[in-house]
Enzyme design. Structure first.
Site, PDB file in Angstrom:
ATOM      1  N   TYR A  77       9.073  23.338   5.333  1.00  0.00           N
ATOM      2  CA  TYR A  77       9.174  21.979   4.812  1.00  0.00           C
ATOM      3  C   TYR A  77      10.076  21.099   5.681  1.00  0.00           C
ATOM      4  O   TYR A  77       9.697  19.990   6.060  1.00  0.00           O
ATOM      5  CB  TYR A  77       9.718  22.033   3.384  1.00  0.00           C
ATOM      6  CG  TYR A  77      10.054  20.705   2.771  1.00  0.00           C
ATOM      7  CD1 TYR A  77       9.047  19.846   2.334  1.00  0.00           C
ATOM      8  CD2 TYR A  77      11.384  20.309   2.595  1.00  0.00           C
ATOM      9  CE1 TYR A  77       9.357  18.623   1.750  1.00  0.00           C
ATOM     10  CE2 TYR A  77      11.699  19.090   2.014  1.00  0.00           C
ATOM     11  CZ  TYR A  77      10.688  18.256   1.595  1.00  0.00           C
ATOM     12  OH  TYR A  77      10.998  17.051   1.017  1.00  0.00           O
TER      13      TYR A  77
ATOM     14  N   LYS B  73       9.575  17.187   7.768  1.00  0.00           N
ATOM     15  CA  LYS B  73      10.315  15.986   7.405  1.00  0.00           C
ATOM     16  C   LYS B  73      11.201  15.504   8.551  1.00  0.00           C
ATOM     17  O   LYS B  73      11.391  14.293   8.738  1.00  0.00           O
ATOM     18  CB  LYS B  73      11.153  16.251   6.153  1.00  0.00           C
ATOM     19  CG  LYS B  73      10.335  16.472   4.892  1.00  0.00           C
ATOM     20  CD  LYS B  73       9.522  15.230   4.533  1.00  0.00           C
ATOM     21  CE  LYS B  73       8.847  15.344   3.172  1.00  0.00           C
ATOM     22  NZ  LYS B  73       8.116  14.114   2.796  1.00  0.00           N
TER      23      LYS B  73
ATOM     24  N   ARG C 151      -5.589  11.700  -3.774  1.00  0.00           N
ATOM     25  CA  ARG C 151      -6.869  12.414  -3.738  1.00  0.00           C
ATOM     26  C   ARG C 151      -7.649  12.332  -5.038  1.00  0.00           C
ATOM     27  O   ARG C 151      -8.854  12.099  -5.048  1.00  0.00           O
ATOM     28  CB  ARG C 151      -6.626  13.900  -3.404  1.00  0.00           C
ATOM     29  CG  ARG C 151      -6.257  14.184  -1.971  1.00  0.00           C
ATOM     30  CD  ARG C 151      -6.151  15.670  -1.731  1.00  0.00           C
ATOM     31  NE  ARG C 151      -5.191  16.310  -2.638  1.00  0.00           N
ATOM     32  CZ  ARG C 151      -5.027  17.621  -2.776  1.00  0.00           C
ATOM     33  NH1 ARG C 151      -5.792  18.447  -2.086  1.00  0.00           N
ATOM     34  NH2 ARG C 151      -4.125  18.115  -3.601  1.00  0.00           N
TER      35      ARG C 151
ATOM     36  N   LEU D 147       0.857  -1.193   0.000  1.00  0.00           N
ATOM     37  CA  LEU D 147       0.000   0.000   0.000  1.00  0.00           C
ATOM     38  C   LEU D 147       0.889   1.237   0.000  1.00  0.00           C
ATOM     39  O   LEU D 147       1.784   1.356   0.840  1.00  0.00           O
ATOM     40  CB  LEU D 147      -0.917  -0.005   1.228  1.00  0.00           C
ATOM     41  CG  LEU D 147      -1.977   1.110   1.299  1.00  0.00           C
ATOM     42  CD1 LEU D 147      -3.190   0.634   2.098  1.00  0.00           C
ATOM     43  CD2 LEU D 147      -1.430   2.387   1.949  1.00  0.00           C
TER      44      LEU D 147
END
Length: 345
Positions: free
Chosen positions: A199, A203, A69, A41
């Site tokens: 960002y 992470k 999406r 997955l």
């Protein structure tokens, strides 16, 4: 016991180090990430690196479930993945439309994947969904930081929580072949540059999460391996949008960084996973940043901090062994974590 001569000592020590290095690289361990006949997955796999990972795993014989999406993109992606299949007549492919930034999205996704997979949980889960906006910190609204955390961090957290509840349940089977949980971070998690103030933290949080999970999972009897993939610049469709807002100073600072195609990053990531690596990097820059987690942060004392950075890897040999030994021993002594509260009552 007869002592080693100085000459033999200086031959034996490098030999032991070399043997240890070879085994650490997985050269004699076989494929630690077999996927043929297993169900994978992947979130964020309708384009870019995620799509390339899906195609390459399909080419190795995996059954694939992709999550994203946009249904139209998912349908097109499935066609490409099916075309890459090693065994077209027997492999299976499925897509699920979901927004990873939505609270509670993961449990229904996992439930649908389990139902589609004949009542069995996926064997491998790889979180690849992410966004990156490059701009100076004060040039961005703080709402954008929340957006990065929702997609990059919380989207992975929810999937980790949902799939581990399946894999580590008290009645979940204990199998010889491990499950694999893979999060996609970035070299920015090791060291970031101006322009990635929103960002980078999203992470870096994944790095902390995977390190915690790698330890907590040892408390359970099931066989689950964790991995953190940390690529650098990927020439994906989203890269052009990132370049549009990126400050000039950021472009200057990263002008010599390797730029890799999604195909190359996927291939190198899978190769590293097959060697059994926990921290996966895909370029010389990633290796350097991984080895030097202190990076360019300000030093309290250049001499003391530098010497400390040299010594810490040797200290971790003991600390990690001690931590893992205590975790395994505690798990064996106290049983499945679901019973702890009952036993303490």
């Amino acid at each position: 016991m007869e002592q080693l001569s100085p000459q033999l000592f200086w031959v034996a020590v490098p030999a032991v180090i070399a043997i240890f290095a070879v085994y650490s690289m997985g050269l004699f361990g076989g494929n630690q990430f077999p996927v043929e006949g297993r169900t994978v997955l992947l979130t964020g796999a309708s384009e870019g690196m995620g799509l390339e990972v899906a195609k390459q795993l399909a080419a190795k014989g995996a059954n694939i479930v992709i999550v994203s999406r946009t249904v139209s993109k998912l349908k097109e992606a499935i066609k490409e993945i099916e075309a890459s299949a090693k065994f077209p007549d027997s492999q299976q492919f499925h897509y699920i439309s979901a927004d990873v930034s939505s609270t509670g999205y993961a449990a229904p996704v996992v439930a649908e994947a389990v139902q589609w997979n004949g009542g069995k949980a996926p064997d491998i889960v790889w979180c690849l969904a992410g966004i990156a906006t490059a701009a100076l910190f004060l040039d961005q609204p703080t709402s954008l930081m929340r957006r990065h955390m929702d997609v990059n961090f919380h989207g992975s957290v929810e999937m980790c929580h949902a799939i581990l509840k399946e894999w580590l349940a008290p009645d979940a089977p204990v199998e010889k072949t491990p499950k694999h949980l893979i999060l996609t971070s970035s070299v920015a998690a090791f060291w970031t540059v101006p322009g990635y103030g929103f960002y980078g933290p999203s992470k870096a949080a994944l790095r902390c999460l995977i390190d915690d999970l790698a330890q907590e999972i040892l408390l359970y009897p099931q066989n689950v391996k964790t991995h953190l993939v940390s690529p650098g610049t990927i020439l994906s469709p989203s890269f052009a949008e990132e370049e549009r807002t990126k400050p000039e100073i950021t472009k200057i600072l990263e002008q010599d960084d390797p730029r890799q195609t999604p195909e190359a990053v996927a291939r190198l990531s899978i190769r590293s996973l097959e060697k059994g690596h926990h921290y996966v990097t895909v370029s010389w820059l990633g290796d350097l940043m991984k080895w030097s987690v202190m990076g360019g942060i300000p030093r309290n004392n250049w001499i003391i901090d530098t010497i400390g950075a040299w010594l810490v890897p040797f200290i971790w040999i003991y600390v990690q062994f001690d931590f893992y030994h205590k975790l395994r021993s505690y798990g064996k002594k106290h049983g499945h974590p679901s019973l702890w509260k009952k036993n303490e009552a």
